[in-house]
Design a protein around this motif. Structure first.
Motif, mmCIF file in Angstrom:
data_model
loop_
_atom_site.group_PDB
_atom_site.id
_atom_site.type_symbol
_atom_site.label_atom_id
_atom_site.label_comp_id
_atom_site.label_asym_id
_atom_site.label_seq_id
_atom_site.Cartn_x
_atom_site.Cartn_y
_atom_site.Cartn_z
ATOM 1 N N ALA A 25 2.063 0.381 -10.161
ATOM 2 C CA ALA A 25 2.987 0.293 -8.449
ATOM 3 C C ALA A 25 2.388 0.390 -7.425
ATOM 4 O O ALA A 25 2.543 -0.964 -6.349
ATOM 5 C CB ALA A 25 3.793 1.467 -9.293
ATOM 6 N N ASP A 26 1.239 1.212 -7.552
ATOM 7 C CA ASP A 26 0.234 1.593 -5.693
ATOM 8 C C ASP A 26 -0.642 0.596 -5.784
ATOM 9 O O ASP A 26 -0.065 -0.278 -4.024
ATOM 10 C CB ASP A 26 -0.394 2.689 -6.215
ATOM 11 N N VAL A 27 -0.830 -0.595 -6.707
ATOM 12 C CA VAL A 27 -1.264 -2.130 -5.907
ATOM 13 C C VAL A 27 -0.322 -2.725 -5.675
ATOM 14 O O VAL A 27 -0.895 -3.724 -4.821
ATOM 15 C CB VAL A 27 -2.458 -2.342 -7.303
ATOM 16 N N VAL A 28 0.582 -3.143 -6.501
ATOM 17 C CA VAL A 28 1.896 -3.786 -6.240
ATOM 18 C C VAL A 28 2.078 -3.586 -4.527
ATOM 19 O O VAL A 28 2.152 -4.603 -3.403
ATOM 20 C CB VAL A 28 2.643 -4.071 -6.858
ATOM 21 N N ASP A 32 1.547 -6.046 -1.850
ATOM 22 C CA ASP A 32 2.840 -6.288 -0.689
ATOM 23 C C ASP A 32 3.040 -6.510 0.370
ATOM 24 O O ASP A 32 3.325 -7.458 1.889
ATOM 25 C CB ASP A 32 4.209 -5.779 -0.668
ATOM 26 N N ALA A 33 2.611 -4.705 1.345
ATOM 27 C CA ALA A 33 2.025 -4.946 2.051
ATOM 28 C C ALA A 33 1.451 -5.574 3.118
ATOM 29 O O ALA A 33 1.588 -6.489 4.175
ATOM 30 C CB ALA A 33 1.754 -3.372 2.554
ATOM 31 N N ASN A 34 0.694 -5.832 2.421
ATOM 32 C CA ASN A 34 -0.530 -6.773 2.937
ATOM 33 C C ASN A 34 -0.352 -8.181 3.373
ATOM 34 O O ASN A 34 -0.862 -8.916 4.494
ATOM 35 C CB ASN A 34 -2.236 -6.721 1.589
ATOM 36 N N LEU A 35 0.647 -8.476 2.604
ATOM 37 C CA LEU A 35 1.298 -9.980 2.249
ATOM 38 C C LEU A 35 2.492 -10.353 3.572
ATOM 39 O O LEU A 35 2.185 -11.425 4.969
ATOM 40 C CB LEU A 35 1.974 -10.634 1.150
ATOM 41 N N ARG A 36 2.523 -9.082 3.591
ATOM 42 C CA ARG A 36 3.807 -9.057 5.132
ATOM 43 C C ARG A 36 3.055 -8.551 5.982
ATOM 44 O O ARG A 36 3.872 -10.013 7.118
ATOM 45 C CB ARG A 36 5.016 -8.007 4.703
ATOM 46 N N SER A 37 2.563 -8.175 6.405
ATOM 47 C CA SER A 37 1.286 -7.770 7.239
ATOM 48 C C SER A 37 0.611 -8.817 7.877
ATOM 49 O O SER A 37 0.809 -10.173 8.933
ATOM 50 C CB SER A 37 0.194 -6.870 7.529
ATOM 51 N N ASP A 38 -0.116 -10.254 7.043
ATOM 52 C CA ASP A 38 -0.806 -11.585 7.571
ATOM 53 C C ASP A 38 0.605 -12.747 7.509
ATOM 54 O O ASP A 38 0.034 -13.418 8.518
ATOM 55 C CB ASP A 38 -1.367 -11.583 5.720
ATOM 56 N N ALA A 39 1.867 -12.648 7.200
ATOM 57 C CA ALA A 39 2.135 -13.494 7.839
ATOM 58 C C ALA A 39 2.981 -13.083 8.756
ATOM 59 O O ALA A 39 3.156 -14.298 9.878
ATOM 60 C CB ALA A 39 3.461 -13.059 6.404
#
Length: 55
Positions: A25-28, A32-39
């Protein structure tokens, strides 16, 4: 009453399983946070590029 070896092993695996689920769950959440930041960063870069091309 003394715990049998099988009961000890099963209880240990249950504990390990709970910890692995927590790590998953921590990895997910991290991905998710990294994908949002990258976007968001890509969007900002795109807007900067659009403004530069308009000049």
């Amino acid at each position: 009453m003394a715990e049998s070896l099988e009961e000890l092993v099963l209880r240990t695996w249950e504990g390990i399983g709970r910890h692995v689920e927590g790590l998953g769950a921590d990895v997910v959440r991290s991905v998710d946070a990294n994908l949002r930041s990258d976007a968001a960063s890509a969007g900002r870069l795109g807007r900067v590029g659009d403004r530069h091309q308009q000049r």
